[in-house]
Design a protein around this motif. Sequence first.
Motif, mmCIF file in Angstrom:
data_model
loop_
_atom_site.group_PDB
_atom_site.id
_atom_site.type_symbol
_atom_site.label_atom_id
_atom_site.label_comp_id
_atom_site.label_asym_id
_atom_site.label_seq_id
_atom_site.Cartn_x
_atom_site.Cartn_y
_atom_site.Cartn_z
ATOM 1 N N ASP A 249 -42.391 43.730 9.210
ATOM 2 C CA ASP A 249 -43.726 44.364 9.030
ATOM 3 C C ASP A 249 -44.116 44.346 7.646
ATOM 4 O OD1 ASP A 249 -45.801 45.817 9.196
ATOM 5 O OD2 ASP A 249 -45.228 48.091 9.223
ATOM 6 N N SER A 253 -46.542 49.561 2.981
ATOM 7 C CA SER A 253 -47.705 50.282 3.893
ATOM 8 C C SER A 253 -48.649 50.786 3.433
ATOM 9 C CB SER A 253 -47.260 51.293 4.834
ATOM 10 O OG SER A 253 -46.639 50.769 6.452
ATOM 11 N N MET A 254 -49.981 51.022 4.168
ATOM 12 C CA MET A 254 -51.075 51.221 3.923
ATOM 13 C C MET A 254 -51.446 52.645 3.129
ATOM 14 S SD MET A 254 -54.531 49.774 6.239
ATOM 15 C CE MET A 254 -53.007 50.215 8.171
#
Length: 336
Positions: A249, A253-254
């Motif tokens: 991933d 991250s946001m």
Amino acid sequence: TQRKNIPHLITLADLSQSQIYNLLRSAIQHKYNAKYAGKGSGEPLKGKTLALTFSKRSTRTRVATESATAYLGGTPMFLGSQDIQLGVNESLLDTAKVISSMADGIMARVGPHSDIEVLAKYSSVPIINALSDKYHPTQILADLMTMHEVFGPHPDTDSEYISHLHHPKDFLPGLKVAWIGDGNNMLHSMLVTFPKLGIHFSAATPQNYQPDADVVEIAKKEAENSGSELSFTTAPKEAVKDADVIVTDTWISMGQESEKLQRLKDFAGFQVTMSLAEQGGAKPDWKFMHCLPRKSEEVDDEVFYSPKSVVFEEAENRKWTILAVIDALLVKKSFD
Ligand code: CP
Ligand code: NVA
């Protein structure tokens, strides 16, 4: 915790093995009906509304939820953070009470995981976690469905796809998944799900990016129960040994945008490449998964656009699995 006997989907840690399989079976059936048998849904959600309160961006989760709700005959109502009073003029508690007095369900993408807990506590209708900083449960259902299609039967090639012989429990246990990346919401979600289903799992994270201790505890207990192997390392090559699936991933991250430079440094050596898989000894027919959106730092183009990559199938399966969740919570009102 389930309040007022309303079922929610907050994390797959709350669901049993058979409840997870029920969702997968339902998603498989819905996909088959819609795409292969040309059947409609019977529109069980006619006249009903699913509110989408999203405090962060989304492509897949939003499109999957809106199109699935429409297929079921209901109306999706997208409420972005720029549109509603939440967070600026109104509390989460008041928002939960108001929206749930009019809509039949709420799909919520939030920052802190505690926000989804507050929603579940005060909502009078089912809440679906569309991503929090701790868990992303609907993504994992799509990942499992994709693994079933890759390692089990595929509707394109198997005329008896829907028969009882093709239950995902016949294909998923015993697979090995290797995570190479951050100790984030995606890793947490895999940890509370894969060991429970008997899927072997190894996770490589950099030293300071390990998953939360409470989640690791859950994973260890589930692995003990199912007899699956579970391991943690800081060496990507170690993790991919004998892997059927390599998954990663974004490293950022946001909400973590300000940590970008530090993270790019700390994740050096964690890019998924063909040579990482070969040197680490992944199975020859290993597949690559990624929840998307993707940046090239965590996986190079050679892997990402290769036949090994099932990322776009995985993205489409967001629709069928979210459809199954909506069907369970708003129509059947149970995961059983
Ligand atoms: N995988 C996923 O949740 O994508 P979106 O952020 O685009 O919804
Ligand atoms: N870990 C990512 C997942 C995006 C779907 C994030 O939280 O931004």
